[in-house]
Design an enzyme around this catalytic site. Structure first.
Site, PDB file in Angstrom:
ATOM      1  N   ARG A 234       0.848  -1.203   0.000  1.00  0.00           N
ATOM      2  CA  ARG A 234       0.000   0.000   0.000  1.00  0.00           C
ATOM      3  C   ARG A 234       0.874   1.240   0.000  1.00  0.00           C
ATOM      4  O   ARG A 234       2.098   1.162   0.171  1.00  0.00           O
ATOM      5  CB  ARG A 234      -0.908   0.024   1.223  1.00  0.00           C
ATOM      6  CG  ARG A 234      -0.107   0.193   2.504  1.00  0.00           C
ATOM      7  CD  ARG A 234      -0.974   0.153   3.729  1.00  0.00           C
ATOM      8  NE  ARG A 234      -0.281  -0.644   4.726  1.00  0.00           N
ATOM      9  CZ  ARG A 234      -0.862  -1.472   5.570  1.00  0.00           C
ATOM     10  NH1 ARG A 234      -2.158  -1.606   5.560  1.00  0.00           N
ATOM     11  NH2 ARG A 234      -0.157  -2.157   6.430  1.00  0.00           N
ATOM     12  N   PHE A 297       2.728  15.508  27.143  1.00  0.00           N
ATOM     13  CA  PHE A 297       2.024  14.519  26.333  1.00  0.00           C
ATOM     14  C   PHE A 297       1.809  15.025  24.899  1.00  0.00           C
ATOM     15  O   PHE A 297       1.969  14.276  23.937  1.00  0.00           O
ATOM     16  CB  PHE A 297       0.692  14.203  27.024  1.00  0.00           C
ATOM     17  CG  PHE A 297      -0.323  13.541  26.167  1.00  0.00           C
ATOM     18  CD1 PHE A 297      -0.164  12.225  25.759  1.00  0.00           C
ATOM     19  CD2 PHE A 297      -1.459  14.236  25.761  1.00  0.00           C
ATOM     20  CE1 PHE A 297      -1.111  11.612  24.968  1.00  0.00           C
ATOM     21  CE2 PHE A 297      -2.417  13.625  24.975  1.00  0.00           C
ATOM     22  CZ  PHE A 297      -2.235  12.305  24.569  1.00  0.00           C
TER      23      PHE A 297
HETATM   24  C1  D61 Z   1      -1.694  15.556  21.109  1.00  0.00           C
HETATM   25  C2  D61 Z   1      -1.102  14.394  21.550  1.00  0.00           C
HETATM   26  C3  D61 Z   1      -1.166  13.257  20.783  1.00  0.00           C
HETATM   27  C4  D61 Z   1      -1.796  13.277  19.560  1.00  0.00           C
HETATM   28  C5  D61 Z   1      -2.381  14.461  19.115  1.00  0.00           C
HETATM   29  C6  D61 Z   1      -2.318  15.594  19.909  1.00  0.00           C
HETATM   30  C7  D61 Z   1      -3.044  14.474  17.905  1.00  0.00           C
HETATM   31  C8  D61 Z   1      -3.116  13.350  17.166  1.00  0.00           C
HETATM   32  C9  D61 Z   1      -2.544  12.176  17.592  1.00  0.00           C
HETATM   33  C10 D61 Z   1      -1.877  12.140  18.792  1.00  0.00           C
HETATM   34  C11 D61 Z   1      -2.670  10.951  16.764  1.00  0.00           C
HETATM   35  C12 D61 Z   1      -1.523  10.828  15.850  1.00  0.00           C
HETATM   36  C13 D61 Z   1      -1.449   9.515  15.174  1.00  0.00           C
HETATM   37  C14 D61 Z   1      -0.054   9.408  14.609  1.00  0.00           C
HETATM   38  C15 D61 Z   1       0.414   8.003  14.593  1.00  0.00           C
HETATM   39  N1  D61 Z   1      -0.306   7.294  13.594  1.00  0.00           N
HETATM   40  C16 D61 Z   1      -0.919   6.143  13.838  1.00  0.00           C
HETATM   41  O1  D61 Z   1      -0.895   5.613  14.920  1.00  0.00           O
HETATM   42  C17 D61 Z   1      -1.631   5.557  12.634  1.00  0.00           C
HETATM   43  O2  D61 Z   1      -2.908   5.113  12.969  1.00  0.00           O
HETATM   44  C18 D61 Z   1      -3.860   6.166  13.053  1.00  0.00           C
HETATM   45  C19 D61 Z   1      -5.200   5.645  13.550  1.00  0.00           C
HETATM   46  C20 D61 Z   1      -5.169   5.211  14.994  1.00  0.00           C
HETATM   47  C21 D61 Z   1      -4.841   6.339  15.923  1.00  0.00           C
HETATM   48  C22 D61 Z   1      -4.553   5.779  17.242  1.00  0.00           C
HETATM   49  C23 D61 Z   1      -4.049   6.781  18.265  1.00  0.00           C
HETATM   50  C24 D61 Z   1      -2.739   7.201  18.213  1.00  0.00           C
HETATM   51  C25 D61 Z   1      -2.240   8.035  19.200  1.00  0.00           C
HETATM   52  C26 D61 Z   1      -3.058   8.442  20.244  1.00  0.00           C
HETATM   53  C27 D61 Z   1      -4.393   8.011  20.289  1.00  0.00           C
HETATM   54  C28 D61 Z   1      -4.875   7.180  19.274  1.00  0.00           C
HETATM   55  C29 D61 Z   1      -5.199   8.386  21.373  1.00  0.00           C
HETATM   56  C30 D61 Z   1      -4.705   9.169  22.382  1.00  0.00           C
HETATM   57  C31 D61 Z   1      -3.372   9.593  22.336  1.00  0.00           C
HETATM   58  C32 D61 Z   1      -2.571   9.253  21.274  1.00  0.00           C
HETATM   59  C33 D61 Z   1      -0.791   4.430  12.038  1.00  0.00           C
HETATM   60  O3  D61 Z   1      -0.646   3.396  12.931  1.00  0.00           O
HETATM   61  C34 D61 Z   1       0.617   2.808  12.864  1.00  0.00           C
HETATM   62  C35 D61 Z   1       0.567   1.501  13.563  1.00  0.00           C
HETATM   63  O4  D61 Z   1      -0.434   0.790  13.399  1.00  0.00           O
HETATM   64  O5  D61 Z   1       1.525   1.189  14.262  1.00  0.00           O
HETATM   65  C36 D61 Z   1      -1.427   4.024  10.745  1.00  0.00           C
HETATM   66  O6  D61 Z   1      -1.988   2.955  10.636  1.00  0.00           O
HETATM   67  O7  D61 Z   1      -1.315   4.838   9.818  1.00  0.00           O
END
Ligand code: D61
Ligand code: MG
Length: 444
Positions: A234, A297
């Site tokens: 992908r 955080f």
């Molecule tokens: C402040 C602090 C943390 C933040 C924020 C603001 C704004 C956004 C985010 C965190 C999320 C950023 C996600 C970046 C990393 N990408 C992924 O994990 C991708 O999956 C996205 C969908 C699932 C999101 C899950 C998530 C991640 C971080 C969090 C959270 C939820 C809830 C609370 C705090 C942090 C990526 O996954 C990679 C993998 O599977 O290892 C993908 O599939 O593209």
């Protein structure tokens, strides 16, 4: 180079590793946890290297909420990511996933055996048990974001005929990243505002800045993971960008000629330029987060992202492997990102790194220079090292109020940091004394 040699050749990073491992003073204590909550923290540790550490340091009021928010979305993402689930099953599952939050003991065992985070779905009943114990307001925020994300992800699943959307244009790229990461920013902002940990104004801009928080992280991952994603069959690099440089995206990996590498780098750099478009809003957002644990955080993932972006920029290794930042650099960044001035100085540093790595022949050379200049100017306005713009006094400038409001928090944190640094140096001094003593006794 081995990890130890790497560390020894960067003494300031060695200090950071020791300080972080032995002297960092936690902001909060953990209280008693039920068995299912303990299992949730186990799942958090298992599925996130980077987020687990910052989530576990959050204020007790929101720590469990954010953990469950993370686990619910990680479960959803584990359905999205699994290439062994047929789109005819995956799409409805993503859309209906939010309904599972109303159940008591739903689990899912349909992931491929090698799907890395399949355990969160296998043990989803543990997550549900704890989710239902949360305050209803918190549950509602999680539910709302889960619903929007599941439907958004479903819109981007390609079926065998490629007749669904995919990441074609830059607008698609932004929308996809909004669904998977921008919405996380929106949810977290709502949680932090509800808990009175961040300025209300963060929720009063249509979640534009919180969206940028997520987009900056997600886009950085997408750029860095070019090769890994391609191997998994992908890609999330938008066609509108890569089609300017090649007619087949895998060519940046397959064709190792200098011409192809140059096209690849130009494409990569254009995506970095696109990501840099979020930096100003990221810094504005961070300046409005009040609670110190929430600030860490939010800030730590962002400084890791700018460091990663500077590392991948103009770097041909991206086409053949996953480029990572050193462990020591990570510790150094974590320690420096506890205050707003610390975060700003990290961003300033890496923006300069990017600027210096620019190639005059790059088609976006000018644009990249202008973007870096713009960000530096913005930073200068937040934390002036010389003077304010002509005709504007410090007191008149809107940013002054924000910076002043932060000054006390930053001062308090800085005192803790000074203590820790003192202890670290004292330890090094002690070791040195013992060594010198031992040498004197042996040879003296
Ligand atoms: C402040 C602090 C943390 C933040 C924020 C603001 C704004 C956004 C985010 C965190 C999320 C950023 C996600 C970046 C990393 N990408 C992924 O994990 C991708 O999956 C996205 C969908 C699932 C999101 C899950 C998530 C991640 C971080 C969090 C959270 C939820 C809830 C609370 C705090 C942090 C990526 O996954 C990679 C993998 O599977 O290892 C993908 O599939 O593209
Ligand atoms: Mg995903």
């Amino acid at each position: 180079m081995g990890k130890i040699t790497q560390l020894l050749s960067h003494p300031s990073e060695l200090r950071a590793v020791v300080q972080l491992m032995y002297f960092r003073q936690p902001l909060h204590q953990t209280s008693k946890q039920s068995e299912s909550l303990q299992r949730c923290y186990y799942l958090l540790n298992q599925t996130s290297r980077s987020f687990a550490a910052v989530i576990k340091e959050l204020h007790p009021e929101i720590k469990d909420v954010v953990t469950l928010f993370y686990l619910v979305l990680r479960a959803l993402d584990t359905i999205e990511d699994d290439m062994t689930i047929d789109p005819s099953i995956k799409v409805p599952l993503l859309r209906e996933f939010v309904d599972k939050l109303n159940e008591k003991a739903w689990t899912f065992n349909g992931n491929g055996p090698d799907e890395k985070d399949r355990i969160v779905l296998v043990e989803f009943d543990q997550i549900l048990t704890e989710y239902h114990k949360l305050k209803p307001e918190y549950q509602d925020i999680i539910k709302d974001i889960t619903k929007k994300m599941g439907n958004g992800m479903a819109d981007y699943i390609l079926d065998d005929n490629f007749n669904l959307n995919g990441v074609e244009t830059i607008a698609d790229f932004d929308l996809y990243c909004h669904y998977v990461a921008g919405l996380v920013g929106e949810g977290l902002t709502k949680l932090m505002v509800l808990a009175k940990f961040s300025d209300n104004s963060l929720a009063e801009d249509g979640f534009k800045r919180s969206n940028s928080m997520g987009l900056f992280l997600q886009k950085t991952n997408i750029i860095r993971d070019y090769h890994e994603d391609l191997e998994d069959g992908r890609s999330f690099w938008p066609k509108e960008v890569w089609s300017k440089y090649t007619d087949s995206l895998p060519s940046f990996h397959k064709d190792t000629s200098p011409e192809s590498e140059f096209q690849g780098l130009s494409c990569l750099n254009e995506l970095v330029l696109n990501s840099l478009g979020h930096v100003k809003e990221v810094l504005e957002y961070l300046s409005l987060v009040k609670d110190p644990s929430s600030f860490n955080f939010c800030a730590i993932p962002q400084v890791m992202a700018i460091a990663t972006l500077a590392t991948v920029y103009n770097n041909p290794k991206v086409f053949h492997s996953v480029v990572k930042i050193r462990k020591g650099t990570t510790c150094d960044l974590i320690l420096r990102s506890r205050t707003l001035p610390g975060v700003i100085s990290i961003f300033r540093e890496y923006i300069q790194v990017i600027n210096h790595k620019s190639n005059v022949k790059d088609p976006n050379y000018l644009k990249i220079g202008i973007k870096c200049g713009e960000i530096e100017q913005f930073i200068e306005l937040m934390y002036p090292s010389i003077a304010y713009p002509k005709g504007v006094t410090k007191a008149q400038h809107p940013i002054t109020k924000i910076v002043a409001a932060r000054a006390k928090i930053d001062n308090d944190i800085q005192r803790i940091i000074n203590d820790e640094t003192f202890s670290t140096y004292a330890l090094f001094g002690g070791i040195l004394l013992v060594l010198v003593g031992a040498l004197t006794i042996t040879f003296g």
